[in-house]
Scaffold this motif. Structure first.
Motif, PDB file in Angstrom:
ATOM      1  N   GLY A 119      74.486 -17.183  45.167  1.00 25.95           N
ATOM      2  CA  GLY A 119      73.678 -16.021  45.507  1.00 25.95           C
ATOM      3  C   GLY A 119      72.222 -16.146  45.130  1.00 25.95           C
ATOM      4  O   GLY A 119      71.389 -15.376  45.616  1.00 25.95           O
ATOM      5  N   SER A 120      71.882 -17.116  44.272  1.00 28.55           N
ATOM      6  CA  SER A 120      70.481 -17.303  43.889  1.00 28.55           C
ATOM      7  C   SER A 120      69.722 -17.975  45.032  1.00 28.55           C
ATOM      8  O   SER A 120      70.310 -18.589  45.929  1.00 28.55           O
ATOM      9  N   LYS A 121      68.402 -17.856  45.001  1.00 32.20           N
ATOM     10  CA  LYS A 121      67.594 -18.513  46.024  1.00 32.20           C
ATOM     11  C   LYS A 121      67.719 -20.023  45.943  1.00 32.20           C
ATOM     12  O   LYS A 121      67.631 -20.717  46.960  1.00 32.20           O
ATOM     13  N   THR A 122      67.926 -20.530  44.747  1.00 31.98           N
ATOM     14  CA  THR A 122      68.169 -21.957  44.574  1.00 31.98           C
ATOM     15  C   THR A 122      69.399 -22.386  45.363  1.00 31.98           C
ATOM     16  O   THR A 122      69.368 -23.337  46.146  1.00 31.98           O
ATOM     17  N   TYR A 123      70.490 -21.686  45.136  1.00 29.98           N
ATOM     18  CA  TYR A 123      71.752 -22.008  45.809  1.00 29.98           C
ATOM     19  C   TYR A 123      71.595 -21.891  47.328  1.00 29.98           C
ATOM     20  O   TYR A 123      72.050 -22.768  48.077  1.00 29.98           O
ATOM     21  N   GLU A 124      70.955 -20.826  47.781  1.00 31.49           N
ATOM     22  CA  GLU A 124      70.815 -20.592  49.215  1.00 31.49           C
ATOM     23  C   GLU A 124      69.960 -21.661  49.887  1.00 31.49           C
ATOM     24  O   GLU A 124      70.199 -22.023  51.047  1.00 31.49           O
ATOM     25  N   ALA A 125      68.950 -22.178  49.173  1.00 34.12           N
ATOM     26  CA  ALA A 125      68.120 -23.231  49.750  1.00 34.12           C
ATOM     27  C   ALA A 125      68.947 -24.473  50.046  1.00 34.12           C
ATOM     28  O   ALA A 125      68.783 -25.126  51.083  1.00 34.12           O
ATOM     29  N   PHE A 126      69.866 -24.816  49.148  1.00 37.31           N
ATOM     30  CA  PHE A 126      70.769 -25.939  49.394  1.00 37.31           C
ATOM     31  C   PHE A 126      71.775 -25.602  50.491  1.00 37.31           C
ATOM     32  O   PHE A 126      72.027 -26.401  51.391  1.00 37.31           O
ATOM     33  N   ARG A 127      72.371 -24.411  50.404  1.00 36.53           N
ATOM     34  CA  ARG A 127      73.445 -24.043  51.332  1.00 36.53           C
ATOM     35  C   ARG A 127      72.953 -24.024  52.769  1.00 36.53           C
ATOM     36  O   ARG A 127      73.666 -24.444  53.694  1.00 36.53           O
ATOM     37  N   THR A 128      71.736 -23.546  52.988  1.00 34.83           N
ATOM     38  CA  THR A 128      71.206 -23.438  54.345  1.00 34.83           C
ATOM     39  C   THR A 128      70.580 -24.739  54.846  1.00 34.83           C
ATOM     40  O   THR A 128      70.262 -24.850  56.032  1.00 34.83           O
ATOM     41  N   GLY A 129      70.374 -25.701  53.951  1.00 31.33           N
ATOM     42  CA  GLY A 129      69.764 -26.959  54.346  1.00 31.33           C
ATOM     43  C   GLY A 129      68.252 -26.947  54.346  1.00 31.33           C
ATOM     44  O   GLY A 129      67.620 -27.918  54.771  1.00 31.33           O
ATOM     45  N   ALA A 130      67.645 -25.856  53.856  1.00 30.51           N
ATOM     46  CA  ALA A 130      66.181 -25.819  53.769  1.00 30.51           C
ATOM     47  C   ALA A 130      65.675 -26.891  52.819  1.00 30.51           C
ATOM     48  O   ALA A 130      64.577 -27.428  52.979  1.00 30.51           O
ATOM     49  N   VAL A 131      66.485 -27.202  51.817  1.00 24.34           N
ATOM     50  CA  VAL A 131      66.188 -28.271  50.870  1.00 24.34           C
ATOM     51  C   VAL A 131      67.335 -29.271  50.922  1.00 24.34           C
ATOM     52  O   VAL A 131      68.502 -28.881  50.936  1.00 24.34           O
ATOM     53  N   GLU A 132      67.002 -30.555  50.985  1.00 27.89           N
ATOM     54  CA  GLU A 132      68.009 -31.607  51.045  1.00 27.89           C
ATOM     55  C   GLU A 132      68.039 -32.396  49.746  1.00 27.89           C
ATOM     56  O   GLU A 132      67.004 -32.624  49.116  1.00 27.89           O
TER      57      GLU A 132
END
Length: 273
Positions: free
Chosen positions: A248-261
């Protein structure tokens, strides 16, 4: 390292990142008296259907997911009887794992954070394992000193990736191995590849491990939440959840959505003969 805040980590200055890390280490030094937090990475799960679990001693089971990242990256080659340098060793759990399980001749862990190095020197007593204070962009070692350099989830905090890579290349022996993994904004992955190539490294293997990291975050979520709730003052828990990449954190979401690899590399110094 659990640097979190990935939604801004790729945009804020390295100086700000280093300041946040300094605060993080100082807080851990004060709050983690029982030394339960020995690793500073997001973890890894081998997603292959036939993948077996690596064997760990009972004392290491609590850190399994973080250890598995070291196993995947540092264990990509045989380290037996090699001199190994870990740059950005944090609280030393990874360096200790490598020395105890992967059978190198020696492991030197280096970090620029004084409290982290002090912690490591007090925490670990393993033959062949040592810790030093130093800057990743100006390493306190002579050229051709190490057979392998390991750098896990740390380079995104450096002021100059080029200076760091030049130093890694310098301290590696001819045909030495650079075992490297970190995250980048999706749009910056090609730049990372070019930086590695321009520094003189030959990429033997490159793997996108973002799904592996997300799965580890999922499975390790409750343990992290429990530690944060037990050790961190309530007013600071939200930012620590962000740093830890909890669900639920923005960190987690960045990975989950692929915005950060999250990418992993096995590299060699120079051309293979």
């Amino acid at each position: 390292m659990l640097t979190g805040m990935i939604d801004v980590a790729c945009r804020i200055s390295p100086a700000t990142k280093r300041f946040l890390l300094k605060i993080w280490f100082q807080a851990l030094a004060q709050l983690d008296k029982e030394a339960q937090m020995l690793f500073m990475n997001y973890g890894y799960i081998d997603l292959r259907p036939d993948a077996g679990a690596i064997a760990l001693q009972d004392e290491d089971e609590k850190d399994r997911y973080c250890i598995q990242l070291y196993h995947a990256v540092a264990g990509a080659i045989t380290l037996k009887n090699l001199d190994v340098l870990e740059i950005g060793c944090g609280r030393g759990g990874g360096a200790s794992y490598m020395m105890r399980y992967l059978q190198p001749k020696s492991v030197v862990g280096i970090d620029r954070c004084v409290t982290a190095v002090q912690f490591c020197r007090e925490q670990y007593s393993v033959e062949g394992l040592s810790f030093s204070l130093g800057n990743a962009q100006s390493l306190p070692f002579r050229e051709n000193t190490f057979d392998a350099v390991v750098n896990i989830e740390s380079s995104h905090c450096y002021e100059s990736m080029e200076d760091f890579l030049r130093e890694v290349f310098r301290v590696l022996r001819p045909h030495g191995s650079f075992l490297f993994t970190d995250f980048r904004n999706k749009n910056h992955v090609e730049m990372l590849r070019k930086q590695l190539q321009d520094a003189g490294f030959v990429a033997l293997e490159e793997t996108c491990i973002t799904p592996n990291v997300v799965r580890a975050l999922d499975l390790d979520n409750q343990r992290k939440m429990n530690l944060i709730q037990q050790k961190i003052p309530k007013k600071l828990q939200k930012i620590f959840q962000l740093f830890a990449g909890v669900q639920g954190s923005k960190t987690y979401e960045a990975f989950r959505t692929g915005a950060v690899e999250y990418r992993s590399f096995v590299l060699c110094k120079g051309t293979i003969s």
